[in-house]
Each structure stands twice: as structure tokens, then as C-alpha cells.
Write an enzyme that holds these catalytic residues in place. Structure first.
Site, PDB file in Angstrom:
ATOM      1  N   HIS A  93      -6.181   3.348   0.642  1.00  0.00           N
ATOM      2  CA  HIS A  93      -5.910   3.521   2.075  1.00  0.00           C
ATOM      3  C   HIS A  93      -6.696   4.789   2.406  1.00  0.00           C
ATOM      4  O   HIS A  93      -6.403   5.849   1.850  1.00  0.00           O
ATOM      5  CB  HIS A  93      -4.411   3.682   2.307  1.00  0.00           C
ATOM      6  N   HIS A 127      -8.712  14.626   2.020  1.00  0.00           N
ATOM      7  CA  HIS A 127      -8.028  15.766   1.416  1.00  0.00           C
ATOM      8  C   HIS A 127      -8.446  17.014   2.185  1.00  0.00           C
ATOM      9  O   HIS A 127      -9.647  17.276   2.333  1.00  0.00           O
ATOM     10  CB  HIS A 127      -8.455  15.946  -0.041  1.00  0.00           C
ATOM     11  N   GLY A 182     -13.945   8.379  -7.077  1.00  0.00           N
ATOM     12  CA  GLY A 182     -12.649   8.824  -7.607  1.00  0.00           C
ATOM     13  C   GLY A 182     -11.469   8.433  -6.747  1.00  0.00           C
ATOM     14  O   GLY A 182     -10.397   9.028  -6.845  1.00  0.00           O
ATOM     15  N   HIS A 214      -8.288   8.140   3.132  1.00  0.00           N
ATOM     16  CA  HIS A 214      -7.599   9.426   3.289  1.00  0.00           C
ATOM     17  C   HIS A 214      -8.570  10.570   3.096  1.00  0.00           C
ATOM     18  O   HIS A 214      -9.572  10.445   2.393  1.00  0.00           O
ATOM     19  CB  HIS A 214      -6.417   9.545   2.322  1.00  0.00           C
ATOM     20  N   HIS A 227      -3.909   0.733   8.389  1.00  0.00           N
ATOM     21  CA  HIS A 227      -4.439   0.516   7.035  1.00  0.00           C
ATOM     22  C   HIS A 227      -5.925   0.194   7.092  1.00  0.00           C
ATOM     23  O   HIS A 227      -6.330  -0.827   7.640  1.00  0.00           O
ATOM     24  CB  HIS A 227      -3.697  -0.609   6.314  1.00  0.00           C
ATOM     25  N   THR A 286      -8.239   6.730  -5.762  1.00  0.00           N
ATOM     26  CA  THR A 286      -7.145   6.107  -6.522  1.00  0.00           C
ATOM     27  C   THR A 286      -6.138   5.402  -5.621  1.00  0.00           C
ATOM     28  O   THR A 286      -5.343   4.607  -6.104  1.00  0.00           O
ATOM     29  CB  THR A 286      -6.387   7.146  -7.377  1.00  0.00           C
ATOM     30  N   ASN A 337     -12.739  10.670  -1.062  1.00  0.00           N
ATOM     31  CA  ASN A 337     -13.162   9.964  -2.260  1.00  0.00           C
ATOM     32  C   ASN A 337     -13.249   8.490  -1.916  1.00  0.00           C
ATOM     33  O   ASN A 337     -12.270   7.905  -1.448  1.00  0.00           O
ATOM     34  CB  ASN A 337     -12.153  10.184  -3.396  1.00  0.00           C
ATOM     35  N   CYS A 361       0.840  -1.202   0.000  1.00  0.00           N
ATOM     36  CA  CYS A 361       0.000   0.000   0.000  1.00  0.00           C
ATOM     37  C   CYS A 361       0.876   1.254   0.000  1.00  0.00           C
ATOM     38  O   CYS A 361       1.747   1.418   0.860  1.00  0.00           O
ATOM     39  CB  CYS A 361      -0.915  -0.013   1.223  1.00  0.00           C
TER      40      CYS A 361
HETATM   41  P1  5GP Z   1      -7.610   9.956  -4.222  1.00  0.00           P
HETATM   42  O1  5GP Z   1      -7.680  10.244  -5.698  1.00  0.00           O
HETATM   43  O2  5GP Z   1      -7.401   8.501  -3.961  1.00  0.00           O
HETATM   44  O3  5GP Z   1      -8.737  10.536  -3.440  1.00  0.00           O
HETATM   45  O4  5GP Z   1      -6.341  10.739  -3.702  1.00  0.00           O
HETATM   46  C1  5GP Z   1      -5.037  10.251  -3.759  1.00  0.00           C
HETATM   47  C2  5GP Z   1      -4.143  11.454  -3.653  1.00  0.00           C
HETATM   48  O5  5GP Z   1      -2.852  10.998  -3.334  1.00  0.00           O
HETATM   49  C3  5GP Z   1      -4.046  12.274  -4.951  1.00  0.00           C
HETATM   50  O6  5GP Z   1      -4.448  13.602  -4.715  1.00  0.00           O
HETATM   51  C4  5GP Z   1      -2.581  12.145  -5.333  1.00  0.00           C
HETATM   52  O7  5GP Z   1      -2.058  13.332  -5.896  1.00  0.00           O
HETATM   53  C5  5GP Z   1      -1.920  11.801  -4.008  1.00  0.00           C
HETATM   54  N1  5GP Z   1      -0.726  10.992  -4.160  1.00  0.00           N
HETATM   55  C6  5GP Z   1      -0.581   9.886  -4.936  1.00  0.00           C
HETATM   56  N2  5GP Z   1       0.647   9.370  -4.816  1.00  0.00           N
HETATM   57  C7  5GP Z   1       1.308  10.181  -3.941  1.00  0.00           C
HETATM   58  C8  5GP Z   1       2.649  10.157  -3.410  1.00  0.00           C
HETATM   59  O8  5GP Z   1       3.471   9.299  -3.709  1.00  0.00           O
HETATM   60  N3  5GP Z   1       2.968  11.145  -2.544  1.00  0.00           N
HETATM   61  C9  5GP Z   1       2.070  12.115  -2.172  1.00  0.00           C
HETATM   62  N4  5GP Z   1       2.512  13.045  -1.315  1.00  0.00           N
HETATM   63  N5  5GP Z   1       0.815  12.150  -2.642  1.00  0.00           N
HETATM   64  C10 5GP Z   1       0.435  11.199  -3.522  1.00  0.00           C
HETATM   65 ZN    ZN Z   2      -2.295   1.292   3.681  1.00  0.00          ZN
END
Ligand code: 5GP
Ligand code: ZN
Length: 114
Positions: free
Chosen positions: A98, A102, A93, A100, A46, A95, A87, A4
Site C-alpha cells: 500500500h 517514510h 525494499g 507509503h 488503496h 514490504t 520504497n 491490506c
Molecule cells: P516498507 O519497508 O514497505 O517501505 O515500509 C513498511 C513500514 O511499515 C516499515 O518501516 C515497518 O516498520 C512499518 N510497519 C509494518 N507493520 C506495521 C504496523 O503494524 N504498524 C505500524 N505502525 N508500522 C508498521
Molecule cells: Zn491498502
């Protein structure tokens, strides 16, 4: 979870720019910011997504909100306001699998989101 991305960030196997850390929560700058302030706040534990939180995770979810409250004050966006986004799943959305949150700030946010 060994494969992860965010667990690797928590374990410092992948570098990140820390914003906040305590025993349960870690926060770091998003690698592709979409606002002046774009911070990712995660539990160190996790959990795949919001779909997967259980009764015994509720205190932890409160600690996430408490960390966001502190970070917003620290970044001085508490009075002007900010947005917190989770998300969840494909249509949401998500990606990174794990859970999280924003924390977005420093500009006016549109509604509805895209
Ligand atoms: P999701 O699209 O899953 O809601 O958000 C994942 C977020 O993780 C995205 O905004 C993306 O830019 C961020 N992200 C993905 N890989 C990395 C990484 O290796 N380091 C950091 N600091 N952010 C990441
Ligand atoms: Zn994780």
C-alpha cells in the site's frame, strides 16, 4: 483492500499512533522506527505502489506532500531538514503493498542509502 495491512490501519481495525489525518491522508508512527522521528504517510485510498498511481491520483499525491509539509512543521524538523522515502517494489525494499512515504527526521541521514 480487505487483506491490506495499511488499509486495516486506516480503518482502525489495527491500532496505530496517529500523527495526522484528513479526508484523504493518514499518518502514523512506524512500529520499528529507524530515526528519532519515523512517520508513515499514506493515502487512505488503496494504491499498491508508486508504479500504480494514475493520472487521477496526482492531486492525492500532492495532498500527501502537503501533509508531510505540515507534519514536518508540527514536529519542528522543517528547518533542520528531514528525508522522505518511498520504497517501490522488490529492489526498492517495499514490504507493505500500500503506497507509503517514510518521513524520517531528528538525525543526520547518510547518502547513498544502503
Ligand atoms: P516498507 O519497508 O514497505 O517501505 O515500509 C513498511 C513500514 O511499515 C516499515 O518501516 C515497518 O516498520 C512499518 N510497519 C509494518 N507493520 C506495521 C504496523 O503494524 N504498524 C505500524 N505502525 N508500522 C508498521
Ligand atoms: Zn491498502
Amino acid at each position: 483492500m480487505s487483506d491490506c495491512l495499511f488499509c486495516k490501519i486506516v480503518n482502525k481495525e489495527i491500532p496505530s499512533e496517529a500523527v495526522y489525518e484528513d479526508e484523504f491522508v493518514y499518518a502514523f508512527h512506524d512500529i520499528s522506527p529507524v530515526a528519532t522521528i519515523h512517520i508513515i504517510v499514506i493515502p487512505k485510498k488503496h494504491i499498491k505502489s508508486l508504479n500504480d498511481i494514475e493520472e487521477n491520483d496526482l492531486l492525492l499525491m500532492g495532498k500527501i506532500l502537503s501533509a508531510i509539509n505540515k507534519i514536518a512543521k508540527d514536529k519542528k524538523i522543517d528547518s533542520e531538514g528531514y528525508r522522505v522515502v518511498n520504497n517501490c517494489g522488490e529492489n526498492g525494499g517495499q514490504t507493505v503493498d500500500h503506497i507509503h512515504f517514510h518521513l524520517l527526521g531528528g538525525r543526520n541521514m547518510m547518502w547513498p542509502p544502503g
